[in-house]
Design a protein around this motif. Sequence first.
Motif, PDB file in Angstrom:
ATOM      1  N   GLY A   1       0.821  -1.220  -0.042  1.00 27.97           N
ATOM      2  CA  GLY A   1       0.086  -0.187  -0.165  1.00 27.97           C
ATOM      3  C   GLY A   1       0.849   1.189  -0.058  1.00 27.97           C
ATOM      4  O   GLY A   1       2.010   1.061   0.509  1.00 27.97           O
ATOM      5  N   VAL A   2       0.202   2.305  -0.620  1.00 26.80           N
ATOM      6  CA  VAL A   2       0.992   3.437  -0.927  1.00 26.80           C
ATOM      7  C   VAL A   2       0.133   4.506  -0.570  1.00 26.80           C
ATOM      8  O   VAL A   2      -0.885   4.633  -1.235  1.00 26.80           O
ATOM      9  N   GLY A   3       0.394   5.627   0.515  1.00 22.40           N
ATOM     10  CA  GLY A   3      -0.475   6.730   0.630  1.00 22.40           C
ATOM     11  C   GLY A   3       0.042   7.984  -0.229  1.00 22.40           C
ATOM     12  O   GLY A   3       1.144   8.042  -0.709  1.00 22.40           O
TER      13      GLY A   3
ATOM     14  N   GLU B   1       5.192   6.718   0.729  1.00 20.64           N
ATOM     15  CA  GLU B   1       4.564   6.535   1.815  1.00 20.64           C
ATOM     16  C   GLU B   1       4.066   5.058   1.759  1.00 20.64           C
ATOM     17  O   GLU B   1       3.070   4.856   1.401  1.00 20.64           O
ATOM     18  N   ALA B   2       5.036   4.112   1.853  1.00 15.48           N
ATOM     19  CA  ALA B   2       4.535   2.580   1.584  1.00 15.48           C
ATOM     20  C   ALA B   2       4.916   1.696   2.635  1.00 15.48           C
ATOM     21  O   ALA B   2       5.993   1.827   3.466  1.00 15.48           O
TER      22      ALA B   2
ATOM     23  N   VAL C   1       7.564  -1.139   6.989  1.00 14.85           N
ATOM     24  CA  VAL C   1       7.236   0.118   6.565  1.00 14.85           C
ATOM     25  C   VAL C   1       8.736   0.897   6.030  1.00 14.85           C
ATOM     26  O   VAL C   1       9.809   0.557   6.463  1.00 14.85           O
TER      27      VAL C   1
ATOM     28  N   GLU D   1      -3.075  -2.453   8.442  1.00 16.38           N
ATOM     29  CA  GLU D   1      -2.441  -2.027   7.148  1.00 16.38           C
ATOM     30  C   GLU D   1      -2.846  -0.388   7.020  1.00 16.38           C
ATOM     31  O   GLU D   1      -1.793   0.120   6.305  1.00 16.38           O
TER      32      GLU D   1
ATOM     33  N   VAL E   1       0.358   2.271   6.270  1.00 19.98           N
ATOM     34  CA  VAL E   1       0.291   3.307   5.334  1.00 19.98           C
ATOM     35  C   VAL E   1       0.643   4.730   5.916  1.00 19.98           C
ATOM     36  O   VAL E   1       1.388   5.518   5.041  1.00 19.98           O
ATOM     37  N   CYS E   2       0.254   5.058   6.986  1.00 21.98           N
ATOM     38  CA  CYS E   2       0.260   6.307   7.658  1.00 21.98           C
ATOM     39  C   CYS E   2       1.637   6.419   8.313  1.00 21.98           C
ATOM     40  O   CYS E   2       1.920   7.515   9.122  1.00 21.98           O
TER      41      CYS E   2
ATOM     42  N   SER F   1      -9.520   4.443  -0.765  1.00 19.59           N
ATOM     43  CA  SER F   1      -8.449   3.753  -1.561  1.00 19.59           C
ATOM     44  C   SER F   1      -8.803   3.032  -2.720  1.00 19.59           C
ATOM     45  O   SER F   1     -10.059   2.893  -3.027  1.00 19.59           O
TER      46      SER F   1
ATOM     47  N   TRP G   1      -5.168   6.473  -0.457  1.00 21.52           N
ATOM     48  CA  TRP G   1      -4.215   5.442  -0.606  1.00 21.52           C
ATOM     49  C   TRP G   1      -4.562   4.495  -1.495  1.00 21.52           C
ATOM     50  O   TRP G   1      -5.586   4.429  -2.192  1.00 21.52           O
TER      51      TRP G   1
ATOM     52  N   ARG H   1      -4.037   0.709  -2.946  1.00 23.95           N
ATOM     53  CA  ARG H   1      -3.668  -0.821  -2.618  1.00 23.95           C
ATOM     54  C   ARG H   1      -3.060  -1.535  -3.676  1.00 23.95           C
ATOM     55  O   ARG H   1      -3.582  -1.508  -4.918  1.00 23.95           O
TER      56      ARG H   1
END
Length: 324
Positions: free
Chosen positions: A35-37, A62-63, A84, A139, A143-144, A298, A319, A321
């Motif tokens: 996942g990437v924000g 941000e992954a 992370v 999860e 991401v955060c 997402s 974000w 997914r």
Amino acid sequence: MRAVLLGHEPWSLRTVRDWPEPVLGPGQVLVRISGVGICGSDLALADGRRRVPGYPWVPGHEAFGEVVATADGADRGLAGRRVVIEPNYPCLHCPACQAGQTSLCPDRAVVGFTVPGLLADYAAVPEAYAWPLPDNWTEGDAVCAEPLTVALAAIRRRGDLAPGSRCLVIGAGSQGMLMCLALVARGINPHVLEPAEGRRDLAVSLGAIAAAAGDDGFGTVFETSGSPAALAEALTRAAPGATIMLIGLSGQPALTDTELIVRRQLSLRGSIIYDHPGDFAATLRIAGVPAGAVLRASYPLEEAAAAFRAAGTLAGKTWIRLGH
Ligand SMILES: [Zn+2]
Ligand SMILES: [Zn+2]
């Protein structure tokens, strides 16, 4: 592998299926990204305000993901771990790095901006920058983790915030909301100033208090919006002797009368990212910051372009997914 590419033209984002997989270098681990924000810096990249060394470019910083391979010499203990990524690689040799202020390193590699980003199926990461996630992190929390660390580092640099301190957060974009959450975790219910109702309501649901017109006398103001008008607002609402922590990146002159800074003896301090390795280590030791609560929409990787468009307007953090 799949990857998101940004072309020369603003907003020219597309997802491809034939991007070359990264080759592991010495000391690196291969992370399968989960996942990437998306944050304001990514939007500055997408709309052309920030330029990168070459196009097409893989954005994203941000992954989280899973370590699926390790190079010789990289910590074998990371294999199979959920991690992370700390997406700033300082040189570790310059005076700033030697003093522990790696955020000031002039040779810092910035993932997604000076070196290719993380919006792809796989990324090669120096092993010291792949942080194992505690099992109880969802999860969404994962991401955060990176923008939460930005918020926690700003609080650390402020230094003396006791529970119950009177704080104001300007801006309730994703960084402002994570600042609110980080303060709540410290026993502080900050006031929040945000013109967009949806964002303001979300911040209030996380424990912040909507600032009314006359609310002032704040000992600390965290400016997260980057709006050119925000500094004047911060000065007006600051208590005598207060500190204003500037986190939002504006890129434009902030026009304001400096008399309030003089008369109230205010301190202005900037805070950029975090210092390696202490700040990420501290974030992952903290229990009970439900950082994922700031997430809303997402999108699958194939709809990355739509995700970037939505991130600029939706309340809450958007974000992507990866669907592994
Ligand atoms: Zn970011
Ligand atoms: Zn350095």
